[in-house]
Design a protein around this motif. Structure first.
Motif, PDB file in Angstrom:
ATOM      1  N   PRO A 168       0.798  -1.236   0.000  1.00  0.00           N
ATOM      2  CA  PRO A 168       0.000   0.000   0.000  1.00  0.00           C
ATOM      3  C   PRO A 168       0.830   1.286   0.000  1.00  0.00           C
ATOM      4  O   PRO A 168       0.495   2.236  -0.707  1.00  0.00           O
ATOM      5  CB  PRO A 168      -0.840  -0.115   1.281  1.00  0.00           C
ATOM      6  CG  PRO A 168      -0.891  -1.566   1.599  1.00  0.00           C
ATOM      7  CD  PRO A 168       0.346  -2.197   1.035  1.00  0.00           C
ATOM      8  N   TYR A 200      -5.544  -5.688  -0.757  1.00  0.00           N
ATOM      9  CA  TYR A 200      -6.057  -4.443  -0.146  1.00  0.00           C
ATOM     10  C   TYR A 200      -6.722  -3.635  -1.262  1.00  0.00           C
ATOM     11  O   TYR A 200      -6.485  -3.875  -2.450  1.00  0.00           O
ATOM     12  CB  TYR A 200      -4.910  -3.677   0.538  1.00  0.00           C
ATOM     13  CG  TYR A 200      -3.823  -3.196  -0.416  1.00  0.00           C
ATOM     14  CD1 TYR A 200      -3.896  -1.934  -1.006  1.00  0.00           C
ATOM     15  CD2 TYR A 200      -2.730  -4.015  -0.735  1.00  0.00           C
ATOM     16  CE1 TYR A 200      -2.922  -1.498  -1.887  1.00  0.00           C
ATOM     17  CE2 TYR A 200      -1.746  -3.575  -1.616  1.00  0.00           C
ATOM     18  CZ  TYR A 200      -1.852  -2.326  -2.190  1.00  0.00           C
ATOM     19  OH  TYR A 200      -0.894  -1.895  -3.075  1.00  0.00           O
ATOM     20  N   ASP A 201      -7.552  -2.670  -0.855  1.00  0.00           N
ATOM     21  CA  ASP A 201      -8.371  -1.959  -1.844  1.00  0.00           C
ATOM     22  C   ASP A 201      -7.536  -0.917  -2.624  1.00  0.00           C
ATOM     23  O   ASP A 201      -7.363   0.220  -2.184  1.00  0.00           O
ATOM     24  CB  ASP A 201      -9.543  -1.286  -1.124  1.00  0.00           C
ATOM     25  CG  ASP A 201     -10.586  -0.743  -2.095  1.00  0.00           C
ATOM     26  OD1 ASP A 201     -10.269  -0.554  -3.288  1.00  0.00           O
ATOM     27  OD2 ASP A 201     -11.725  -0.502  -1.645  1.00  0.00           O
TER      28      ASP A 201
END
Ligand code: EGV
Length: 377
Positions: A168, A200-201
């Motif tokens: 991220p 993860y987004d």
């Protein structure tokens, strides 16, 4: 002229994969070739009824349900709300549409991760892009600047063949860097289903950073569905590249039966199928590593990889290209890594790549053949 000679003398990875396909010991391509799980088999047993359902339902609704089921299963919860998602017959079709859209808009300069699967640089170059390599380590480190003049940053994550994941913080860095230069961040996430660290987004981060993006999502490597698969092409609804226009030059849409199949497999994945898949790949990886642990001077450079292929570093004096031929004579098919190193082919000669999405017996046979080849010298 030089380019044409190259094409004739050095096969691309897919040509090597094709030559292996009819072989009993095919560890070359990254497609899933093993038995369906019990719950996947149940879905396949319903194909007749699914055909009838797909014939009656609204194609747009089926499309939306499949996209939503898949994107949710791989953790991309903001995708459906913010992105336009186009369904393609494969992620290479999505890539071709991406490359042509860039060309049409006058974009030429692409910074591309190195190494990566060779059809990515080949498609981009074929559509007229000028490529600058960016080392995987510098991309994944998530610091530094875009190469001067780059209009696109193209990252494969998890990367093929190394399994390295863009975390991220690194995605945030590149999104910010691209946003500041109005560059497009393109992600090929075909292998993300194998690795929770890549789930993860991403869309939430890209939107938060105000970055132009294109993401290729893919079901193609995950399930043993005889190459019935979908590549999704996702981008912000207000993106000015003519992606939708070029998509419609090529496709009206994909089969509603295929969309329904993807929806059912994605629901199964979320409902325990992915855990089962991860266990299967983890166990094959452990098996391969164990069977080769006695061979001096070989190593597995991608210690933490979770994807369905594995690189093996060969002892000094061996090249991946020679090893591939030697294994071929023993009826075992693997990929040399030369072609992944598209900007520096010699650097790839230290490695071969083996597919792990195979029955364990095939992994054992391949490991025995590799031992025999190395012991013979
Ligand atoms: C891999 C095959 C294409 C590709 C296989 C692959 N080549 N599409 N031209 O699907 O890792 O073996 O990506």
């Amino acid at each position: 002229m030089e380019g044409q000679l190259q094409t004739r003398n050095v096969p691309n990875l897919t040509e090597i994969e094709l030559a292996a396909i009819e072989s009993g010991n095919n560890l070359a391509d990254g497609h899933a070739r093993y038995e369906l799980t019990a719950s996947q088999q149940k879905i396949i047993n319903q194909l007749g009824e699914m055909y009838a359902l797909a014939a009656e339902a609204s194609p747009a609704l089926l499309d939306q349900k499949a996209q939503s089921a898949f994107l949710t299963a791989v953790g991309q919860h903001s995708a459906m709300a913010g992105a336009e998602v186009l369904s393609c017959y494969s992620s290479s079709v999505a890539m071709e549409i991406t490359a042509r859209s860039l060309y049409t808009s006058g974009v030429r300069r692409v910074a591309l991760i190195h190494p990566t699967f060779d059809n990515i640089p080949d498609i981009l170059r074929g559509a007229g892009m000028d490529l600058t390599p960016m080392s995987e380590d510098s991309v994944m480190a998530g610091s530094g600047r875009l190469p001067a003049g780059a209009e696109v940053l193209f990252i494969t994550t998890p990367n093929n063949p190394t399994g390295q994941v863009l975390l991220p913080e690194a995605l945030t860095h590149w999104a910010r860097e691209c946003a500041s230069k109005d560059a497009v961040l393109v992600l090929d996430s075909s292998f993300r289903g194998f690795d929770e660290r890549a789930q993860y987004d991403h869309y939430a981060i890209l939107v938060q950073e105000g970055c132009r993006y294109i993401i290729m999502e893919d079901t193609g490597k995950l399930w043993p569905t005889l190459d019935l698969k979908i590549g999704f092409l996702a981008f912000p609804r207000d993106e000015r590249l003519p992606l939708h226009r070029i998509y419609t030059d090529i496709l009206l849409g994909v089969s509603p039966l295929l969309m329904l199949l993807v929806q059912r497999f994605a629901e199964d994945a979320q409902d325990g199928g992915f855990s089962e898949l991860h266990r299967f790949i983890r166990s094959n990886r452990a098996l391969l590593r164990k069977r080769l642990s006695g061979i001096p001077a070989t190593s597995f450079p991608d210690a933490d990889s979770r994807i369905s292929v594995e690189r093996l570093a060969l002892p000094a004096g061996f090249t991946g290209s020679d090893m591939r031929h030697a294994l071929c004579e023993r009826g075992v098919h693997v990929l040399p890594c030369r072609q992944f190193y598209w900007a520096e082919p010699e650097a790839g000669e230290r490695y071969i790549r083996l597919a792990l999405s195979r029955p364990p017996e095939m992994i054992r046979t391949a490991a025995a053949a590799i031992c025999a080849c190395i012991e013979r010298g």
